[in-house]
Motif scaffolding. Structure first.
Motif, short mmCIF file in Angstrom:
data_model
loop_
_atom_site.label_atom_id
_atom_site.label_comp_id
_atom_site.label_asym_id
_atom_site.label_seq_id
_atom_site.Cartn_x
_atom_site.Cartn_y
_atom_site.Cartn_z
N UNK A 102 6.12 -15.07 9.98
CA UNK A 102 7.04 -14.21 10.72
C UNK A 102 6.76 -12.73 10.49
N UNK A 103 5.74 -12.42 9.69
CA UNK A 103 5.45 -11.03 9.36
C UNK A 103 4.10 -10.59 9.92
N UNK A 104 4.06 -9.34 10.35
CA UNK A 104 2.79 -8.66 10.63
C UNK A 104 2.73 -7.47 9.69
N UNK A 105 1.85 -7.52 8.72
CA UNK A 105 1.80 -6.51 7.67
C UNK A 105 0.64 -5.56 7.94
N UNK A 106 0.95 -4.26 7.96
CA UNK A 106 -0.06 -3.22 8.10
C UNK A 106 -0.07 -2.43 6.79
N UNK A 107 -0.98 -2.78 5.87
CA UNK A 107 -0.94 -2.15 4.55
C UNK A 107 -1.53 -0.74 4.55
N UNK A 108 -1.09 0.02 3.58
CA UNK A 108 -1.64 1.33 3.26
C UNK A 108 -2.33 1.19 1.91
N UNK A 109 -3.19 2.12 1.57
CA UNK A 109 -3.78 2.11 0.23
C UNK A 109 -2.67 2.18 -0.80
N UNK A 110 -2.75 1.35 -1.84
CA UNK A 110 -1.72 1.35 -2.88
C UNK A 110 -1.91 2.53 -3.82
N UNK A 111 -0.85 2.83 -4.57
CA UNK A 111 -0.94 3.89 -5.57
C UNK A 111 -1.96 3.55 -6.65
N UNK A 112 -2.17 2.25 -6.90
CA UNK A 112 -3.18 1.83 -7.88
C UNK A 112 -4.57 2.20 -7.39
N UNK A 113 -4.84 1.96 -6.11
CA UNK A 113 -6.15 2.32 -5.55
C UNK A 113 -6.38 3.83 -5.63
N UNK A 114 -5.35 4.59 -5.28
CA UNK A 114 -5.47 6.05 -5.37
C UNK A 114 -5.71 6.48 -6.82
N UNK A 115 -4.94 5.93 -7.75
CA UNK A 115 -5.06 6.35 -9.15
C UNK A 115 -6.44 6.02 -9.69
N UNK A 116 -6.94 4.82 -9.43
CA UNK A 116 -8.26 4.44 -9.93
C UNK A 116 -9.35 5.32 -9.31
N UNK A 117 -9.16 5.69 -8.05
CA UNK A 117 -10.13 6.59 -7.41
C UNK A 117 -10.16 7.95 -8.09
N UNK A 149 11.88 -5.19 15.26
CA UNK A 149 12.22 -4.70 13.93
C UNK A 149 10.96 -4.34 13.15
N UNK A 150 10.97 -3.16 12.53
CA UNK A 150 9.89 -2.73 11.64
C UNK A 150 10.51 -2.36 10.29
N UNK A 151 9.73 -2.57 9.26
CA UNK A 151 10.15 -2.22 7.90
C UNK A 151 9.10 -1.31 7.28
N UNK A 152 9.56 -0.21 6.70
CA UNK A 152 8.67 0.71 6.00
C UNK A 152 8.62 0.36 4.52
N UNK A 153 7.43 0.43 3.93
CA UNK A 153 7.25 0.13 2.51
C UNK A 153 6.29 1.15 1.92
N UNK A 154 6.41 1.37 0.62
CA UNK A 154 5.50 2.30 -0.06
C UNK A 154 4.15 1.63 -0.27
N UNK A 155 3.08 2.28 0.19
CA UNK A 155 1.73 1.79 -0.06
C UNK A 155 1.48 0.42 0.53
#
Length: 412
Positions: free
Chosen positions: A103-118, A78-84
């Motif tokens: 029970x989780x393996x999390x592969x994060x993406x850059x958050x919208x906050x990181x993009x906005x501050x950049x 099972x995989x779950x997609x999430x925003x950022x």
């Protein structure tokens, strides 16, 4: 022998507006390997055809459905997609609460906050963030201070106009607004204006709102500390006045995550200022008058703590079933039979109780409890300078007797 660690049951992959090309190889491999992928409909559409997994969209409301969906696909990859970043106001929190973090393996993406501050050139650590995703816009009010930079996580295309209207209503019409859409994607764009004159039509639903707060001339300035101006509240005279209120919240000693019972809410000022000390502070206010109870709710929304729970009813009966408090404030009804005992009994060891009164009958009751339980018994007297003919003199408000005490642990 030490048992081998179990493989995580769920892989959680953060995905940005740039879609599949923006994912690292490890995230792409996890999604290709999955038998089931759960996510928002928009996120699922970003997957390429060679992701052969069964695609299951989240229902609405999402949170109550988490346990059932996980159970329905137990035993499958099972995989779950999430925003950022899934752990930043994302589905990762709900999954960790449901399954446990191991029970989780999390592969994060850059958050919208990181993009906005950049894009804005704002240091992330100096930028406050308020989310309006699934939350009332009123909570933004508690974060508004002249000169402060804020990022607002938007609930959709109508959020910028809603935020602009709230800013105008709160006296921040001069605030510069920038709406950053589709951050990280080819269609990224920025729409700019000021809250007082905002007239932009709804844009892309994926947006973050950057605010540079400016208080309008003549608007009421609110502090981050307890003791807001009395005129910040709608009231009918049942209001703990500013200086006594500041002393009362200090005696209650709020800490992050704690819950307050505010008995005899009046205008809700003690509960409101307790909650304003930290975003995670919670409060329940009990008020028997339904007109005042409705007024408390309006004050809470206007001052940025719409999550304040208002219970309409008379204590002590209305206290039944409430969650255990860390502190209790009694601002009225001290002589009601059983009230003080009910509040004292509800407190756990280490809990605090603060009671204020202006009457001799209630003062005698507090003196008796002070003799029994200890704590601190003080009298608060405030005088204001007023005109006396052509001169100035002091006018004293009614003195307030305050008992504050911390409940000791059970004897061993």
């Amino acid at each position: 022998m030490t048992p081998a660690p179990r493989s995580p049951a769920v892989t959680v992959v953060g995905i940005g507006a740039d879609g599949w090309p923006g994912l690292p190889g490890t995230a792409q491999d996890a999604l290709r390997d999955a038998e089931v992928v759960i996510g928002g409909a928009r996120q699922l559409e970003l997957l390429p055809a060679d992701c052969a997994a069964e695609r299951v969209p989240w229902p609405s409301p999402l949170r109550p459905a988490v346990a059932g969906l996980l159970a329905a696909h137990r035993g499958r990859r099972l995989a779950v997609l999430a925003s950022g970043d899934p752990m930043f106001y994302g589905i990762g929190r709900a999954l960790a609460e449901e399954l446990g973090p191991d029970a989780l393996h999390v592969v994060p993406h850059a958050s919208s906050v990181s993009y906005a501050c950049a894009r804005l050139g704002w240091p992330v650590e100096d930028t406050a963030v308020v989310t309006l995703v699934g939350r009332p816009a009123g909570q933004l009010s508690a974060a508004l201070y002249d000169g402060r930079r804020l990022l607002v996580l938007s609930a959709g295309p109508d959020t910028p106009a809603e935020v602009a209207a709230l800013l105008r209503d709160r006296g921040f019409g001069g605030t510069r607004m920038r709406v950053l859409e589709q951050l990280g994607a080819a269609g990224e764009r920025c729409v700019e204006g000021h809250a007082g004159t905002w007239s932009e039509p709804p844009g892309d639903p994926l947006n973050v709102i950057a605010l540079e707060c400016r208080l309008d001339e003549g608007a009421l300035r609110l502090s981050a500390a307890p003791g807001l101006p009395d005129e910040a509240y709608e009231h009918d005279g049942q209001l703990t006045k500013r200086h006594v209120r500041a002393a009362t919240v200090a005696a209650l000693a709020p800490a992050p995550g704690e819950l307050l019972w505010d008995i005899g809410g009046g205008s809700g000022s003690i509960a409101i200022e307790w909650m304003r000390t930290h975003p995670s502070c919670r409060a329940v206010t009990v008020e028997r008058d339904p007109v005042r109870a409705a007024r408390i709710a309006r004050n809470a929304d206007g001052l940025g703590v719409p999550a304040l729970r208002v219970v309409t009813g008379a204590a002590p009966d209305a206290l039944a079933g409430l969650p255990v408090p860390a502190a209790v404030f009694i601002g009225g009804g001290l002589t009601v039979p059983g009230l003080l005992d009910a509040c004292w009994d509800a407190l756990p060891p280490g809990g605090r109780l603060v009671a204020n009164t202006v009457t001799l009958e209630s003062e005698a009751l507090l003196a008796e409890r002070y003799a029994r339980h200890g704590g601190e018994l003080v009298r608060l007297a405030v005088s204001h300078a007023v005109p006396v003919g052509g001169f100035t003199g002091w006018r004293q408000a009614m003195p307030v007797t305050q008992w504050s005490v911390t409940k000791a642990g059970d004897p061993t």
